[in-house]
Design an enzyme around this catalytic site. Structure first.
Site, short mmCIF file in Angstrom:
data_model
loop_
_atom_site.label_atom_id
_atom_site.label_comp_id
_atom_site.label_asym_id
_atom_site.label_seq_id
_atom_site.Cartn_x
_atom_site.Cartn_y
_atom_site.Cartn_z
N SER A 171 -2.90 -7.83 3.28
CA SER A 171 -3.13 -7.61 4.72
C SER A 171 -3.51 -8.92 5.39
O SER A 171 -3.04 -9.22 6.50
CB SER A 171 -4.24 -6.59 4.94
OG SER A 171 -3.88 -5.35 4.39
N ARG A 218 -2.57 -6.76 -8.15
CA ARG A 218 -1.51 -7.74 -7.95
C ARG A 218 -1.64 -8.91 -8.91
O ARG A 218 -0.66 -9.52 -9.28
CB ARG A 218 -1.55 -8.28 -6.51
CG ARG A 218 -1.08 -7.30 -5.49
CD ARG A 218 -1.57 -7.68 -4.11
NE ARG A 218 -3.02 -7.57 -4.03
CZ ARG A 218 -3.72 -7.74 -2.93
NH1 ARG A 218 -3.12 -8.07 -1.82
NH2 ARG A 218 -5.03 -7.60 -2.94
N HIS A 247 0.84 -1.21 0.00
CA HIS A 247 0.00 0.00 0.00
C HIS A 247 0.88 1.26 0.00
O HIS A 247 0.59 2.23 -0.71
CB HIS A 247 -0.89 0.05 1.25
CG HIS A 247 -1.90 -1.04 1.37
ND1 HIS A 247 -2.03 -1.80 2.51
CD2 HIS A 247 -2.85 -1.50 0.51
CE1 HIS A 247 -3.03 -2.67 2.36
NE2 HIS A 247 -3.53 -2.52 1.15
P1 ADP Z 1 -9.91 -3.87 0.10
O1 ADP Z 1 -10.51 -4.51 1.30
O2 ADP Z 1 -10.66 -2.71 -0.44
O3 ADP Z 1 -9.44 -4.81 -0.98
P2 ADP Z 1 -7.17 -3.58 0.87
O4 ADP Z 1 -6.68 -2.86 2.06
O5 ADP Z 1 -6.98 -5.07 0.85
O6 ADP Z 1 -8.63 -3.15 0.71
O7 ADP Z 1 -6.48 -2.99 -0.43
C1 ADP Z 1 -6.69 -1.66 -0.85
C2 ADP Z 1 -6.17 -1.52 -2.26
O8 ADP Z 1 -4.77 -1.75 -2.28
C3 ADP Z 1 -6.75 -2.51 -3.27
O9 ADP Z 1 -6.86 -1.86 -4.51
C4 ADP Z 1 -5.73 -3.60 -3.33
O10 ADP Z 1 -5.76 -4.29 -4.56
C5 ADP Z 1 -4.45 -2.78 -3.19
N1 ADP Z 1 -3.36 -3.57 -2.65
C6 ADP Z 1 -3.36 -4.38 -1.57
N2 ADP Z 1 -2.15 -4.95 -1.38
C7 ADP Z 1 -1.36 -4.49 -2.38
C8 ADP Z 1 0.01 -4.74 -2.76
N3 ADP Z 1 0.77 -5.59 -2.10
N4 ADP Z 1 0.47 -4.09 -3.85
C9 ADP Z 1 -0.33 -3.26 -4.54
N5 ADP Z 1 -1.61 -3.00 -4.25
C10 ADP Z 1 -2.12 -3.61 -3.18
#
Ligand code: ADP
Length: 162
Positions: free
Chosen positions: A128, A90, A17
């Site tokens: 996460s 991803r 993130h």
């Molecule tokens: P959500 O519950 O909305 O999926 P996340 O916190 O899991 O929220 O992720 C928020 C955003 O960040 C999403 O667009 C997700 O695809 C992106 N994201 C999560 N992990 C990564 C990562 N390792 N690299 C790039 N983008 C990521």
């Protein structure tokens, strides 16, 4: 002024993130991180804890705002006068879900566009949920999350085990 919103659960924020934020903060005048209350996901950290961890991990970026929000993303974008939704990608699995969401949002708020940023190869496997699972089982997650998140995870684990 180009304002972008980066919505997500961020439970907790990972280096994946942060990398997306470092890159998009260069592209837009302001990036608002919207920490979403997701009714379908049981969160480990409270909304405020998640917000604080993002704030502290992005101190080096001066055009990032962090807020909590619940409700319709389209309404939030209007309220923030934002025209960009940032999402990270991803895998093809992310793409399938994200492309559908972007089309729904396009219907709800045609003046906004979703901008997809490909994950840095270093973080393509970082999620996460994966980080939480590994940390709960005693794994070293220091390469996947900022140090203060690692500390936060250790504290949560202690509370859970009491
Ligand atoms: P959500 O519950 O909305 O999926 P996340 O916190 O899991 O929220 O992720 C928020 C955003 O960040 C999403 O667009 C997700 O695809 C992106 N994201 C999560 N992990 C990564 C990562 N390792 N690299 C790039 N983008 C990521």
């Amino acid at each position: 002024m180009k304002i972008a919103v980066y919505p997500g659960s961020f439970d907790p924020v990972t280096r994946g993130h942060i990398d997306i934020l470092e890159r998009t903060s260069q592209m837009f005048d302001k990036v608002v991180v919207a920490v979403v209350h997701n009714v379908t996901k049981h969160a480990l950290f409270t909304l405020d804890e998640r917000k604080e961890m993002i704030k502290k991990s992005t101190k080096h970026l001066d055009n990032i705002e962090v807020e909590c929000f619940s409700g319709l993303l389209a309404d939030y974008l209007r309220q923030k006068e934002a025209t960009i939704i940032i999402r990270g990608l991803r895998s093809m699995v992310d793409f399938e879900y994200e492309s559908q969401m972007s089309m729904i949002n396009r219907q709800l708020i045609p003046q906004a566009d979703t901008v997809f940023i490909m994950s840095d190869p270093r973080y393509i496997f970082v999620s996460s949920s994966g980080v939480k699972e590994a940390a709960l089982l005693g794994g070293d997650v220091s390469s996947m999350v900022p140090p203060l998140v690692e500390k936060g995870l250790q504290e949560k684990i202690k509370q859970i085990k009491i």
